[in-house]
Design a protein around this motif. Structure first.
Motif, PDB file in Angstrom:
ATOM      1  N   VAL A 132       7.057   5.416   6.438  1.00  0.00           N
ATOM      2  CA  VAL A 132       6.046   4.356   6.376  1.00  0.00           C
ATOM      3  C   VAL A 132       5.307   4.243   7.704  1.00  0.00           C
ATOM      4  N   ASP A 133       6.044   4.344   8.809  1.00  0.00           N
ATOM      5  CA  ASP A 133       5.401   4.308  10.129  1.00  0.00           C
ATOM      6  C   ASP A 133       4.467   5.502  10.318  1.00  0.00           C
ATOM      7  N   ALA A 134       4.899   6.674   9.857  1.00  0.00           N
ATOM      8  CA  ALA A 134       4.077   7.881  10.012  1.00  0.00           C
ATOM      9  C   ALA A 134       2.793   7.779   9.187  1.00  0.00           C
ATOM     10  N   MET A 135       2.858   7.070   8.051  1.00  0.00           N
ATOM     11  CA  MET A 135       1.677   6.906   7.188  1.00  0.00           C
ATOM     12  C   MET A 135       0.845   5.698   7.597  1.00  0.00           C
ATOM     13  N   GLU A 136       1.330   4.987   8.642  1.00  0.00           N
ATOM     14  CA  GLU A 136       0.637   3.793   9.134  1.00  0.00           C
ATOM     15  C   GLU A 136       0.479   2.746   8.043  1.00  0.00           C
ATOM     16  N   GLY A 137       1.541   2.598   7.235  1.00  0.00           N
ATOM     17  CA  GLY A 137       1.591   1.515   6.246  1.00  0.00           C
ATOM     18  C   GLY A 137       0.833   1.750   4.971  1.00  0.00           C
ATOM     19  N   SER A 138       0.357   2.977   4.730  1.00  0.00           N
ATOM     20  CA  SER A 138      -0.396   3.261   3.514  1.00  0.00           C
ATOM     21  C   SER A 138      -0.189   4.718   3.116  1.00  0.00           C
ATOM     22  N   GLY A 139       0.290   4.931   1.885  1.00  0.00           N
ATOM     23  CA  GLY A 139       0.508   6.297   1.416  1.00  0.00           C
ATOM     24  C   GLY A 139       1.534   6.348   0.296  1.00  0.00           C
ATOM     25  N   LYS A 140       2.055   7.536   0.064  1.00  0.00           N
ATOM     26  CA  LYS A 140       3.006   7.752  -1.023  1.00  0.00           C
ATOM     27  C   LYS A 140       4.263   8.445  -0.494  1.00  0.00           C
ATOM     28  N   ILE A 141       5.397   8.043  -1.060  1.00  0.00           N
ATOM     29  CA  ILE A 141       6.685   8.659  -0.738  1.00  0.00           C
ATOM     30  C   ILE A 141       7.323   9.110  -2.044  1.00  0.00           C
ATOM     31  N   LYS A 142       7.725  10.372  -2.094  1.00  0.00           N
ATOM     32  CA  LYS A 142       8.388  10.912  -3.278  1.00  0.00           C
ATOM     33  C   LYS A 142       9.824  11.296  -2.923  1.00  0.00           C
TER      34      LYS A 142
ATOM     35  N   LYS B  97       0.812  -1.212   0.000  1.00  0.00           N
ATOM     36  CA  LYS B  97       0.000   0.000   0.000  1.00  0.00           C
ATOM     37  C   LYS B  97       0.849   1.267   0.000  1.00  0.00           C
ATOM     38  N   VAL B  98       2.178   1.097   0.051  1.00  0.00           N
ATOM     39  CA  VAL B  98       3.088   2.244   0.031  1.00  0.00           C
ATOM     40  C   VAL B  98       3.684   2.365  -1.363  1.00  0.00           C
ATOM     41  N   GLU B  99       3.518   3.508  -1.965  1.00  0.00           N
ATOM     42  CA  GLU B  99       4.045   3.772  -3.307  1.00  0.00           C
ATOM     43  C   GLU B  99       5.256   4.702  -3.203  1.00  0.00           C
ATOM     44  N   ILE B 100       6.402   4.220  -3.664  1.00  0.00           N
ATOM     45  CA  ILE B 100       7.632   5.025  -3.634  1.00  0.00           C
ATOM     46  C   ILE B 100       8.011   5.386  -5.057  1.00  0.00           C
ATOM     47  N   THR B 101       8.182   6.664  -5.323  1.00  0.00           N
ATOM     48  CA  THR B 101       8.583   7.125  -6.648  1.00  0.00           C
ATOM     49  C   THR B 101       9.806   8.031  -6.527  1.00  0.00           C
ATOM     50  N   VAL B 102      10.707   7.879  -7.470  1.00  0.00           N
ATOM     51  CA  VAL B 102      11.903   8.719  -7.540  1.00  0.00           C
ATOM     52  C   VAL B 102      11.795   9.570  -8.797  1.00  0.00           C
ATOM     53  N   GLU B 103      11.675  10.873  -8.609  1.00  0.00           N
ATOM     54  CA  GLU B 103      11.542  11.761  -9.760  1.00  0.00           C
ATOM     55  C   GLU B 103      12.839  11.808 -10.552  1.00  0.00           C
ATOM     56  N   LYS B 104      12.697  11.780 -11.856  1.00  0.00           N
ATOM     57  CA  LYS B 104      13.864  11.792 -12.730  1.00  0.00           C
ATOM     58  C   LYS B 104      14.509  13.178 -12.735  1.00  0.00           C
ATOM     59  N   THR B 105      15.803  13.182 -12.932  1.00  0.00           N
ATOM     60  CA  THR B 105      16.552  14.438 -12.985  1.00  0.00           C
ATOM     61  C   THR B 105      17.124  14.634 -14.379  1.00  0.00           C
ATOM     62  N   GLU B 106      17.520  15.860 -14.660  1.00  0.00           N
ATOM     63  CA  GLU B 106      18.122  16.140 -15.965  1.00  0.00           C
ATOM     64  C   GLU B 106      19.476  15.458 -16.112  1.00  0.00           C
ATOM     65  N   SER B 107      20.208  15.361 -15.014  1.00  0.00           N
ATOM     66  CA  SER B 107      21.530  14.731 -15.058  1.00  0.00           C
ATOM     67  C   SER B 107      21.396  13.215 -14.940  1.00  0.00           C
TER      68      SER B 107
END
Length: 213
Positions: free
Chosen positions: A166-176, A132-142
């Motif tokens: 993840v603990d703060a979101m209680e196991g559900s949410g998004k991380i960028k 339930k946790v979605e982790i995304t890494v935004e692309k950079t120009e370099s």
């Protein structure tokens, strides 16, 4: 006739002499206490560093044994994907052991790609966190950003912040994860959809052992 008299300047100055003596004694006592506390704290740090290094040394034997068992399972043609994930976990244990062995020693920096370091730990964490946790890494120009850093310790930082998120979101949410670059600095921002912090907690959040859990 009237006779006016007064004490000499030397006698007036001598009045302050006992106070100066007390102040000097108090200063010596304070300095002695601070020096004693510093030595005591340094001794405690040496004990903790020694325990950490001994722990790292003791972990070496079971890790080597696990590696041998993995080779045995591979020879038995066990599921290759499961073995690959297990090898990642063993490599992670080796990194943890390496971290503990370096406690108390001077940190060695190497001019490495910070993007690769962060992406490596994020890719390791993704299958090991809640679905339930979605982790995304935004692309950079370099394509690469070379920064003097210690990859093992930097991965430790990203891992801890991610797990706290993840603990703060209680196991559900998004991380960028975002990167921004200037002439002298590279900023790594990790943003989550958790409950956040109160302004009064800002100054204490990076103190060792502090937690809002």
């Amino acid at each position: 006739q009237w006779l006016f008299y007064d004490q000499s300047p030397e006698v007036k100055q001598l009045r302050w002499f006992p106070y100066l003596q007390l102040a000097l004694i108090a200063l010596i006592v304070i300095i002695g206490y601070l020096v004693f506390s510093t030595f005591r704290r340094a001794e405690q740090n040496q004990v903790w560093a020694g325990m950490a290094k001994e722990t790292a040394h003791q972990l070496g034997t079971p890790i080597s044994s696990l590696s041998a068992w993995l080779d045995f399972l591979e020879a038995q043609e066990v599921d290759s994907e499961s073995l690959a994930e297990m090898r990642k976990d063993i490599a992670r244990l080796e990194n943890v052991t390496d971290r503990f062995s370096k406690i108390g020693s001077e940190t060695k920096l190497e001019n490495a790609d910070i993007l690769e370091t962060v992406n490596h730990i994020i890719e390791y964490l993704k299958p090991r966190l809640s679905q339930k946790v979605e982790i995304t890494v935004e692309k950079t120009e370099s394509q690469t950003i070379l920064v003097p850093h210690n990859p093992a310790l930097m991965e430790w930082v990203i891992e801890n912040i991610t797990k706290n998120a993840v603990d703060a979101m209680e196991g559900s949410g998004k991380i960028k994860v975002r990167f921004s670059q200037s002439k002298k600095w590279v900023n790594i921002d990790l943003e989550d959809t958790g409950k956040g912090l109160l302004p009064k907690q800002f100054n204490a959040i990076f103190q060792p052992g502090y937690s809002t859990k």
